[in-house]
Design an enzyme around this catalytic site. Structure first.
Site: not given
Length: 416
Positions: A85, A180
Site C-alpha cells: 500500500d 502498513e
C-alpha cells in the site's frame, strides 16, 4: 553474484507504481481498500511464472511465497517483506513515473505541476546521486517508492535465485502486506504459515542503511463533550465542544513536543485527525518515542493540556484513551546480533558502506519482531516519501538486490 546479470528491479518498479494501492485509515474492511489486491494478484502471478509454485494472494490481501532451500545445511528460514500500500497523505491515482537518466545534479521540475521542484538544496541525499538514474512522479501524485521499491527489490531477488539455481541458500519466505501505512500491516499475518525464523523488511531509505531501531508508538484519542443548545437561545447554556478542542490544541507547545520541532532521538505527540460538533469533538493523536517508558510521560502531559482546556469551559468534560501501536524493535533484534552482522558482510561484498540507522517511524518489522520473528530493515533507496517530491535511484535499488543476493548466501555459509 553473476556479473552479467541484467537487473529487472527498475522495470518491475515502473510497472508496480502505476497500480493504485492507497490504503484507507477510515475503512473497516480487510484490506482497507480492495484495489491493493490488484497488485497482489500481479505479484503472485509473476512469482508463479518464475516457478515459485506456492505463491498465493489470500483473501485478506497478503501474498505468501516460498523459494525452497538449495543447501544441504540446516539454514534458518529467512523472510523478506515489503508492503504494497501507499500513504493516504497524497494521491496514488494515475501515477506517471519519469526516469531522469544520468541525473545532472540540478533541480528537477515535475512537468505536470511545475510548482513541484525537487531541489538538491532541500534534499541533501539527492546531491550524492549525480550521474545515477532517478525516478520521480510527474507532480500530481506521490511516486510509491514507499514501499514498491522494496516490493520490486524482493521480486528481482526471486528472479535472480530462480534463474541461478547454483546459488546456495536456505528456505526463503516472501511476504507482501497490505495496510502498513495505516498501522494494520501485520494484523492478519499467519505466522504459522509464514514459518520464518528471522526476517528483513525492505522499507529503508539511503543506500547502506540498516535499521535495527524504531520508535515505540501509541495512539491516543481525546474526546471533548459540550452542551448543544439552539444557538438562538444559547446564552449561558451552550458549551461548544469544538471550541474546547481548539483551545486544547492551542495549548500544545509551539517550540517542542511535535514532529515539526523535534529530531534525532526526541519523541513527540502529533494530532492526525479531528472531527466534531458542538456537542462532541474528537482529536486523534500518535505518540512516539524511542524509549517505551516515555510514552506514558507524553500521554500524561497531553492529558494535562486536556484538563486545562475543559477548565476554561464550565460544563465541558473530556475522556482520554490510549492504545499500543508498536514497539521499538531493538529490544528484540539486539538479542540476535548475527542478524546485523550478516547484513554488514553482505553489504561489504556488494561494495556498499554499512550504516546502522534509527528510524523515526515504524515498519511491519516493528510488530513482527514482538510477534516472535526478529525483523530489522534494509535500504531500498526510497526518499521523500508520502509526498509529490518522492524519488528513488535505480542504482540504489540494484544495490539492494545485490545485497540480498549476498545476504542469503552469508546465512547459508554461516550455518552448519
Amino acid at each position: 553474484m553473476d556479473a552479467d546479470y541484467s537487473f529487472t528491479v527498475a522495470e518491475r518498479f515502473l510497472q508496480y507504481v502505476t497500480i493504485d494501492t492507497q490504503s484507507d485509515p477510515h475503512s473497516t474492511t480487510v484490506p482497507s481498500t480492495e484495489k491493493q489486491k490488484e497488485l497482489g494478484r500481479v505479484l503472485a502471478d509473476e512469482l508463479r511464472s518464475m516457478g515459485v509454485a506456492d505463491a498465493e494472494l489470500d483473501d485478506q490481501g497478503y501474498v505468501y511465497a516460498t523459494l525452497p532451500s538449495t543447501s544441504d545445511k540446516k539454514v534458518p528460514v529467512i523472510c523478506f517483506c515489503s508492503h504494497m500500500d501507499t500513504s493516504s497523505d497524497c494521491s496514488g491515482t494515475h501515477v506517471k513515473p519519469i526516469v531522469h537518466q544520468n541525473y545532472d545534479g540540478k533541480d528537477i521540475v515535475l512537468p505536470d505541476d511545475p510548482k513541484q521542484v525537487i531541489r538538491p538544496a532541500d534534499h541533501p541525499y539527492l546531491k550524492t546521486k549525480k550521474g545515477e538514474d532517478i525516478i520521480t512522479a510527474s507532480g500530481t501524485t506521490l511516486l510509491g517508492a514507499d514501499d514498491k521499491a522494496g516490493v520490486a527489490i524482493i521480486m528481482d531477488l526471486a528472479h535472480y535465485l530462480t534463474t541461478h539455481p547454483e546459488v546456495k541458500h536456505g528456505t526463503i519466505r516472501i511476504l507482501f502486506t497490505p495496510d502498513e501505512e495505516i498501522g494494520r500491516g501485520v494484523d492478519h499475518v499467519n505466522l504459522e504459515r509464514l514459518g520464518a525464523d528471522f526476517g528483513y523488511t525492505l522499507d529503508g531509505g539511503e543506500r547502506g542503511s540498516y535499521t535495527d531501531e524504531t520508535f515505540s508508538a501509541n495512539g491516543a484519542t481525546v474526546t471533548f463533550y459540550g452542551n448543544s443548545i439552539h444557538p438562538g437561545y444559547a446564552k449561558n447554556k451552550l458549551v461548544n465542544a469544538m471550541k474546547v478542542a481548539a483551545t486544547f490544541l492551542d495549548l500544545l507547545p509551539k517550540d517542542s513536543f511535535s514532529p515539526e520541532t523535534t529530531e534525532d532521538r526526541e519523541g513527540f505527540v502529533h494530532p492526525v485527525h479531528m472531527e466534531g460538533t458542538a456537542e462532541k469533538a474528537v482529536v486523534s493523536f500518535i505518540i512516539r518515542d524511542f524509549e517505551t517508558a516515555r510514552l506514558k510521560l507524553h500521554e500524561a502531559r497531553l492529558e494535562q493540556f486536556a484538563k486545562q482546556a475543559v477548565g476554561r469551559y464550565t460544563g465541558s468534560r473530556y475522556e482520554f484513551e490510549s492504545k499500543e501501536q508498536y514497539r521499538n524493535m531493538k529490544e528484540i533484534v539486539d538479542r540476535h546480533p548475527e542478524i546485523g552482522e550478516y547484513v554488514k558482510t553482505a553489504m561489504e561484498r556488494s561494495g556498499v558502506v554499512f550504516k546502522k540507522h534509527s528510524a523515526r517511524g515504524g515498519t511491519d518489522g516493528s510488530r513482527l519482531s514482538f510477534m516472535g520473528v526478529p525483523f530489522p530493515d534494509i535500504f531500498t533507496g526510497e526518499m521523500a516519501f508520502h509526498g509529490k517530491q518522492e524519488y528513488v535511484s535505480i542504482q540504489d535499488m540494484q544495490k539492494s538486490v545485490e545485497t540480498l543476493i549476498h545476504l542469503v548466501q552469508v546465512w547459508e555459509e554461516k550455518s552448519s
